[in-house]
Design an enzyme around this catalytic site. Structure first.
Site, PDB file in Angstrom:
ATOM      1  N   ARG A  15      36.951  46.592  23.939  1.00 34.11           N
ATOM      2  CA  ARG A  15      38.324  46.993  23.652  1.00 34.11           C
ATOM      3  C   ARG A  15      38.655  46.734  22.180  1.00 34.11           C
ATOM      4  NH1 ARG A  15      41.266  43.526  28.237  1.00 34.11           N
ATOM      5  NH2 ARG A  15      39.511  42.169  27.690  1.00 34.11           N
ATOM      6  N   LYS A  74      41.230  39.853  22.668  1.00 31.36           N
ATOM      7  CA  LYS A  74      40.852  38.546  23.219  1.00 31.36           C
ATOM      8  C   LYS A  74      41.099  37.442  22.205  1.00 31.36           C
ATOM      9  CE  LYS A  74      39.567  37.686  26.634  1.00 31.36           C
ATOM     10  NZ  LYS A  74      40.433  37.299  27.773  1.00 31.36           N
ATOM     11  N   TYR A  93      45.764  38.140  23.496  1.00 30.64           N
ATOM     12  CA  TYR A  93      45.660  37.233  24.639  1.00 30.64           C
ATOM     13  C   TYR A  93      45.109  35.901  24.139  1.00 30.64           C
ATOM     14  CZ  TYR A  93      46.308  41.140  27.877  1.00 30.64           C
ATOM     15  OH  TYR A  93      46.818  42.209  28.563  1.00 30.64           O
ATOM     16  N   HIS A  95      45.518  32.464  26.409  1.00 36.77           N
ATOM     17  CA  HIS A  95      45.165  31.601  27.554  1.00 36.77           C
ATOM     18  C   HIS A  95      44.863  30.182  27.093  1.00 36.77           C
ATOM     19  CE1 HIS A  95      45.121  35.124  30.140  1.00 36.77           C
ATOM     20  NE2 HIS A  95      44.316  35.727  29.295  1.00 36.77           N
ATOM     21  N   GLU A 117      49.980  37.235  27.244  1.00 33.95           N
ATOM     22  CA  GLU A 117      50.168  36.860  28.650  1.00 33.95           C
ATOM     23  C   GLU A 117      51.422  36.034  28.904  1.00 33.95           C
ATOM     24  OE1 GLU A 117      47.750  33.434  27.009  1.00 33.95           O
ATOM     25  OE2 GLU A 117      47.775  35.619  26.759  1.00 33.95           O
ATOM     26  N   ASP A 269      40.016  33.087  33.372  1.00 30.55           N
ATOM     27  CA  ASP A 269      40.446  32.847  31.995  1.00 30.55           C
ATOM     28  C   ASP A 269      41.578  31.829  31.922  1.00 30.55           C
ATOM     29  OD1 ASP A 269      42.364  34.500  33.062  1.00 30.55           O
ATOM     30  OD2 ASP A 269      42.074  36.136  31.631  1.00 30.55           O
TER      31      ASP A 269
END
Length: 365
Positions: A15, A74, A93, A95, A117, A269
């Site tokens: 991506r 990511k 993202y 996490h 997120e 994740d």
């Protein structure tokens, strides 16, 4: 504003943070976008596509990272920590609740990090997590069906069964977006499906979607003890926004599953909800423990980058535009973005992450 789009370096992550269409929108708004060469190739976008959209192609990651704002997919990996710099806006993202080293790196560098997120609307919806949750939920059953094949180490079960042979048993932990989409695919394949959740209202809503095609159960330890050992495919779909996922399935319970059954934990994740499962990669997606095949790839949507990149950009672009126009000041005008703020000026901001790492959480000023 100058915006950088580096190439993702996570294993088999194809991506990309911005599509050419998004770049065109940004450049038409007066912003400059610098895309690392071949950053979009895995998703089907060439350097020429980005140049035609008004973007500038740069030959190395450093030239993409060295901008006012970096838009990724990511979280930064250890090899990228040195590319972070004070005052930089990072939108991706993250996490963090499951990643102390990254949390420390962002604090040390003084990065303003906004996590997709944890961007949250007033009604509690997570608009930038939802598109990837839909994809991951659907892929969880697609991958689970694959690894149930005998050649892949599974039991040799066809989820849909055939006349005269019962279909496979799919148990889904969590009835949110991921669990709903997993059930949608499993039902479509003809599997017998159970969803376990602790939200009675959500279970009632799911009944309106699936009727009698899915068995909807209130999740208790006793329910788990009966449901998990019978599962051919167990899907972990538990989300606690900003926090580590709770462990619901113990090693002892995994050991009661039939040899060759498959576990897919979409919550990996955020630490995962199955005790025996740890993160894997697209290159080496599975391992066997207690006789059960474990799949723990944390970037599942990276397997379908053409679809996933566009779905993500449809949701992230309005927020990227706000940040490009106003910088950090956009947070004051847009509460959803403000809730996405995880680190700022060497401080840990998001309440759930502060709770996870209390020693890193200095008093807010």
């Amino acid at each position: 504003m100058e915006i950088g789009v580096p190439k993702e370096i996570k294993d088999q992550e194809f991506r990309v943070g911005l599509t050419p269409d998004s770049v065109r929108t940004l450049t038409q708004g007066g912003h400059r976008v610098f895309i690392e060469t071949q950053a979009g190739l895995g998703a089907g976008f060439t350097d020429g596509d980005y140049q035609a959209a008004g973007g500038a192609i740069v030959p190395g990651a450093g030239q993409a990272w060295g901008r006012d704002m970096v838009v990724k997919v990511k979280e930064p990996l250890a090899a990228e920590y040195d590319r972070l710099h004070p005052g930089q806006l990072l939108f991706t993202y993250l996490h963090l609740a499951a990643d102390r080293p990254l949390t420390e790196a962002l604090l040390d560098k003084g990065v303003t990090a906004i996590a997709y997120e944890t961007v949250e609307l007033p009604d509690g919806r997570l608009p930038l997590l939802t598109p990837m949750s839909i994809i991951a939920g659907r892929l969880s059953v697609q991958f689970g069906a694959r690894f149930l094949e005998r050649q892949q180490g599974g039991r040799g079960v066809l989820l849909g069964g055939v006349p005269g042979v019962r279909p496979g048993q799919v148990v889904i932990l969590g009835g949110g977006v991921v669990g709903t989409e997993a059930a949608r695919i499993a039902v479509g394949l003809g599997a017998q499906v159970k969803i376990l959740d602790i939200n009675v209202d959500r279970l009632a809503y799911l009944e309106t979607l699936f009727g009698s095609r899915v068995e909807l159960l209130y999740n208790t330890p006793q329910t788990l003890e009966h449901a998990v050992p019978d599962a051919d495919l167990l899907v972990g779909a538990v989300l606690v926004p900003g926090r580590r996922a709770p462990i619901l399935v113990s090693r002892q319970l995994v050991a009661q599953m039939r040899p060759g059954s498959v576990l897919v934990d979409v919550a990996v994740d955020q630490g995962g909800c199955i005790e025996t499962l740890h993160a894997t990669s697209h290159t080496q997606p599975t391992y066997v423990e207690e006789g059960v095949v474990h799949y723990g790839v944390p970037n599942m949507p990276g397997a379908v980058p053409w679809t996933a990149t566009q779905a993500l950009n449809h949701c992230t672009l309005p927020y990227v535009l706000k940040l490009a126009q106003q910088g950090v000041d956009a947070l004051a005008d847009h509460p959803a973005l403000a809730l996405g703020l995880n680190t700022h000026k060497h401080q840990l901001i998001h309440p759930a992450v502060r709770e996870m790492f209390p020693r890193l959480a200095a008093p807010l000023v």
